[in-house]
Motif scaffolding. Sequence first.
Motif, PDB file in Angstrom:
ATOM      1  N   PHE A 144      62.442  17.956  56.358  1.00  0.00           N
ATOM      2  CA  PHE A 144      63.786  17.130  56.843  1.00  0.00           C
ATOM      3  C   PHE A 144      64.734  18.342  56.729  1.00  0.00           C
ATOM      4  O   PHE A 144      64.600  19.303  56.835  1.00  0.00           O
ATOM      5  CB  PHE A 144      63.976  16.203  55.283  1.00  0.00           C
ATOM      6  CG  PHE A 144      64.345  17.325  54.176  1.00  0.00           C
ATOM      7  CD1 PHE A 144      65.685  17.626  53.817  1.00  0.00           C
ATOM      8  CD2 PHE A 144      63.371  17.961  53.339  1.00  0.00           C
ATOM      9  CE1 PHE A 144      65.868  18.625  52.757  1.00  0.00           C
ATOM     10  CE2 PHE A 144      63.684  18.608  52.397  1.00  0.00           C
ATOM     11  CZ  PHE A 144      65.067  19.051  51.905  1.00  0.00           C
ATOM     12  N   HIS A 145      65.898  17.668  57.410  1.00  0.00           N
ATOM     13  CA  HIS A 145      66.902  18.565  57.809  1.00  0.00           C
ATOM     14  C   HIS A 145      68.263  17.896  57.408  1.00  0.00           C
ATOM     15  O   HIS A 145      68.489  16.811  57.499  1.00  0.00           O
ATOM     16  CB  HIS A 145      67.475  18.985  59.281  1.00  0.00           C
ATOM     17  CG  HIS A 145      68.427  19.790  59.349  1.00  0.00           C
ATOM     18  ND1 HIS A 145      68.443  21.249  59.358  1.00  0.00           N
ATOM     19  CD2 HIS A 145      69.467  19.387  60.052  1.00  0.00           C
ATOM     20  CE1 HIS A 145      69.626  21.736  59.768  1.00  0.00           C
ATOM     21  NE2 HIS A 145      70.408  20.397  60.012  1.00  0.00           N
ATOM     22  N   SER A 146      69.098  18.673  56.586  1.00  0.00           N
ATOM     23  CA  SER A 146      70.416  18.002  55.884  1.00  0.00           C
ATOM     24  C   SER A 146      71.430  19.005  56.450  1.00  0.00           C
ATOM     25  O   SER A 146      71.569  19.972  55.798  1.00  0.00           O
ATOM     26  CB  SER A 146      70.299  17.684  54.458  1.00  0.00           C
ATOM     27  OG  SER A 146      71.599  17.483  53.849  1.00  0.00           O
ATOM     28  N   ASP A 147      72.282  18.263  57.108  1.00  0.00           N
ATOM     29  CA  ASP A 147      73.596  19.145  57.407  1.00  0.00           C
ATOM     30  C   ASP A 147      74.740  19.481  56.234  1.00  0.00           C
ATOM     31  O   ASP A 147      75.175  20.427  55.835  1.00  0.00           O
ATOM     32  CB  ASP A 147      74.627  18.722  58.524  1.00  0.00           C
ATOM     33  CG  ASP A 147      73.875  18.416  59.839  1.00  0.00           C
ATOM     34  OD1 ASP A 147      73.071  19.440  60.245  1.00  0.00           O
ATOM     35  OD2 ASP A 147      74.170  17.622  60.628  1.00  0.00           O
ATOM     36  N   LYS A 148      74.362  18.550  55.359  1.00  0.00           N
ATOM     37  CA  LYS A 148      75.221  18.797  53.991  1.00  0.00           C
ATOM     38  C   LYS A 148      74.669  19.807  53.143  1.00  0.00           C
ATOM     39  O   LYS A 148      75.515  20.693  52.605  1.00  0.00           O
ATOM     40  CB  LYS A 148      75.031  17.270  53.234  1.00  0.00           C
ATOM     41  CG  LYS A 148      75.845  17.189  51.950  1.00  0.00           C
ATOM     42  CD  LYS A 148      75.532  15.965  50.914  1.00  0.00           C
ATOM     43  CE  LYS A 148      76.123  14.712  51.702  1.00  0.00           C
ATOM     44  NZ  LYS A 148      76.076  13.535  50.614  1.00  0.00           N
TER      45      LYS A 148
END
Length: 141
Positions: free
Chosen positions: A105-109
Amino acid sequence: MSDESDPIEAGLRTEGVRVTRQRLAILHVLREATDHPRAEDILARAKEQDPSVSQATVYRTLSVLEKAGTVLRNEFDGAGARYELAEGGHHDHLIDLDTGAVIEFHSDKIERLQAEIAAELGYEIEWHRLELYGRKSGRRR
């Protein structure tokens, strides 16, 4: 079988690594993997492509590919070494403690928060690795 325009193969040749039929089978397995296979998974899948692939070939090839920066070796707690191609950009991992599944997964937050924390402590992040370990909500042990 070999593709002279393939950047991974070209990079290996630049590093002086021979691109053999067995190594091509292993690369094919890694390219097609939707999971993060263990070496023994790679061996089984590569043997479907080329029955001459041996366990020693898989381990040697993974070592060469890792040194060349083509493959990432992930050491997830309790899951053993898992492999993935180094291409594809930064992402983090969630490891399912019940099934062993590895979810990317990738989360900018999360990325922003990590940068803020590092800055508050007087640092700039050069690189990082985030691994989350959990169980699906409602799943009992």
